[in-house]
Design an enzyme around this catalytic site. Sequence first.
Site, PDB file in Angstrom:
ATOM      1  N   SER A 276       0.793  -1.226   0.000  1.00  0.00           N
ATOM      2  CA  SER A 276       0.000   0.000   0.000  1.00  0.00           C
ATOM      3  C   SER A 276       0.824   1.275   0.000  1.00  0.00           C
ATOM      4  O   SER A 276       0.311   2.343  -0.317  1.00  0.00           O
ATOM      5  CB  SER A 276      -0.923   0.013   1.213  1.00  0.00           C
ATOM      6  N   HIS A 304      -4.952  -5.090   0.505  1.00  0.00           N
ATOM      7  CA  HIS A 304      -5.237  -3.986  -0.419  1.00  0.00           C
ATOM      8  C   HIS A 304      -5.690  -4.469  -1.783  1.00  0.00           C
ATOM      9  O   HIS A 304      -5.928  -3.665  -2.684  1.00  0.00           O
ATOM     10  CB  HIS A 304      -4.016  -3.066  -0.548  1.00  0.00           C
ATOM     11  N   LYS A 351     -11.759  -2.475   4.159  1.00  0.00           N
ATOM     12  CA  LYS A 351     -11.366  -1.563   3.077  1.00  0.00           C
ATOM     13  C   LYS A 351     -12.372  -1.717   1.919  1.00  0.00           C
ATOM     14  O   LYS A 351     -13.412  -1.098   1.949  1.00  0.00           O
ATOM     15  CB  LYS A 351      -9.921  -1.824   2.679  1.00  0.00           C
ATOM     16  N   THR A 380     -11.499 -13.295  22.344  1.00  0.00           N
ATOM     17  CA  THR A 380     -11.969 -11.937  22.070  1.00  0.00           C
ATOM     18  C   THR A 380     -13.428 -11.994  21.618  1.00  0.00           C
ATOM     19  O   THR A 380     -13.854 -12.962  20.987  1.00  0.00           O
ATOM     20  CB  THR A 380     -11.077 -11.258  21.012  1.00  0.00           C
TER      21      THR A 380
HETATM   22  C1  LIG Z   1      -1.111  -4.700   4.341  1.00  0.00           C
HETATM   23  C2  LIG Z   1      -2.031  -4.601   5.501  1.00  0.00           C
HETATM   24  N1  LIG Z   1      -2.266  -5.701   6.242  1.00  0.00           N
HETATM   25  C3  LIG Z   1      -3.087  -5.670   7.305  1.00  0.00           C
HETATM   26  C4  LIG Z   1      -3.727  -4.506   7.665  1.00  0.00           C
HETATM   27  C5  LIG Z   1      -4.645  -4.520   8.841  1.00  0.00           C
HETATM   28  O1  LIG Z   1      -5.968  -4.620   8.397  1.00  0.00           O
HETATM   29  P1  LIG Z   1      -7.157  -4.173   9.348  1.00  0.00           P
HETATM   30  O2  LIG Z   1      -7.389  -2.727   9.085  1.00  0.00           O
HETATM   31  O3  LIG Z   1      -8.313  -5.045   8.983  1.00  0.00           O
HETATM   32  O4  LIG Z   1      -6.700  -4.429  10.742  1.00  0.00           O
HETATM   33  C6  LIG Z   1      -3.523  -3.331   6.931  1.00  0.00           C
HETATM   34  C7  LIG Z   1      -4.208  -2.068   7.326  1.00  0.00           C
HETATM   35  O5  LIG Z   1      -4.080  -1.034   6.807  1.00  0.00           O
HETATM   36  C8  LIG Z   1      -2.649  -3.380   5.827  1.00  0.00           C
HETATM   37  O6  LIG Z   1      -2.411  -2.290   5.098  1.00  0.00           O
END
Ligand SMILES: Cc1ncc(COP(=O)(O)O)c(C=O)c1O
Length: 441
Positions: A276, A304, A351, A380
């Site tokens: 990202s 992403h 997302k 959890t």
């Molecule tokens: C590459 C990547 N993995 C994992 C995550 C974590 O995802 P989540 O927002 O569902 O915790 C993100 C969050 O931005 C991310 O960019």
Amino acid sequence: MEALTRTSMNVCPFVKSHSSAAMKKLAKSSNLTTRALECPVLGPAMTKRQYSTPSKPAQAAASDNFKAPKTYDAGVSASELNNFNSNEVGTDYDGIFQSTIQKKRDDNSYRFFNNINRLAKEFPKAHLAEEEDKVMVWCSNDYLGMGKNQDIYNTMVKTMQKYGVGAGGTRNIAGHNRHAIALESELASLNKKEAALVFSSCFVANDAILSLFGKQFKDLVIFSDELNHASMIQGIRNSRAKKHIFKHNNLEQLESLLAQYPKSTPKLIAFESVYSMCGSVAPIEKICDLAEKYGALTFLDEVHAVGMYGPHGAGVAEHLDFDAHLKAGIASPPFKTILDRVDMITGTLGKSFGVVGGYLAASSNLVDWVRSTAPGFIFTTSLPPALMAGLNTSIGLVREDIESRITQQKNVRYVKKEFGRIGIPVIPNPSHIVPLLVGCL
Ligand SMILES: Cc1ncc(COP(=O)(O)O)c(C=O)c1O
């Protein structure tokens, strides 16, 4: 001895018939304790940890109803162990908080949050602190605008009206329900895997799964791309496994690191499909080749890419066999696809799917192993029923809507081209990510 007497009075028919004063006298002058330990009723009660009477609170209780909890008798009083009357100074907790914050301010890494209130009816606009102060949001990860989708909204409201706002517990207690079952089955089918597991976020999923591997596989070696997300880095750290960080997407270096170990050594390669921060895309097929050659498992974060690539939005691994998956629909193509070759796929539900949550899709044994042993999954509260139901609707919509994926790619191409035309430097990349280096302000 008092505790013993009290316990005895409740459970032992002999002790019950004597006064406590008589019992105390007897205890002093006989081997009562030794004999009592032999008693089938008293013995088990006595071998349990004994409680002392509650110590007096140092200050008056906040409420008259407050009852000080019973404390364990440590045998030695705290003041005997530590000389609290000395001039020794306690840790300056607040000072540490402040100096850490100051360091962050000094090196410009202190975090400021914008007050961004995304408006469902005016996507992609939001208002700032004042409602009339509106901005266009250029940096959201709600790539397809599902966060304002009316069908998802309706499903959520309907589910909430029937099942309330919360799950009511962890999956092991009261938080497992028809919504979790349906969502996991939808995710397994999207990724063409045997099973799936929903987590509260993909950060939690990545951390929980990777740390579990290190703890349960003795001698595991993890190979991690240098640009991996913080959640994977955290999981790898928590795993305490031996690790090698390879240069971003560098297959030669990855291979030379893998080749240092016998095939029998357990290995795991952790990488993302779309990165990202720079928009680069991993050579998934070649990483699978190396994994098979050197006996490694593959862990692919499609956070992403999910919703954005592939005929059904499963991600880049699906995209790489685009025509075959398009033709096969929800079935699997008649050959081993790249999606099949990736052992574990993790993704977010926050997302492209517009809500919140994370998931793992993999073989049923692997998913069952994580479900049964990963603390980050087990201990959890599960996602609320309405969220899970809404997510199910979202995945169904995204999966069918290939047009939105194509339009999104066309829009990205247009924006990148226009930025270039007016002199705004976009870091070139093949994905939908539009990275702009803003420099120092
Ligand atoms: C590459 C990547 N993995 C994992 C995550 C974590 O995802 P989540 O927002 O569902 O915790 C993100 C969050 O931005 C991310 O960019």
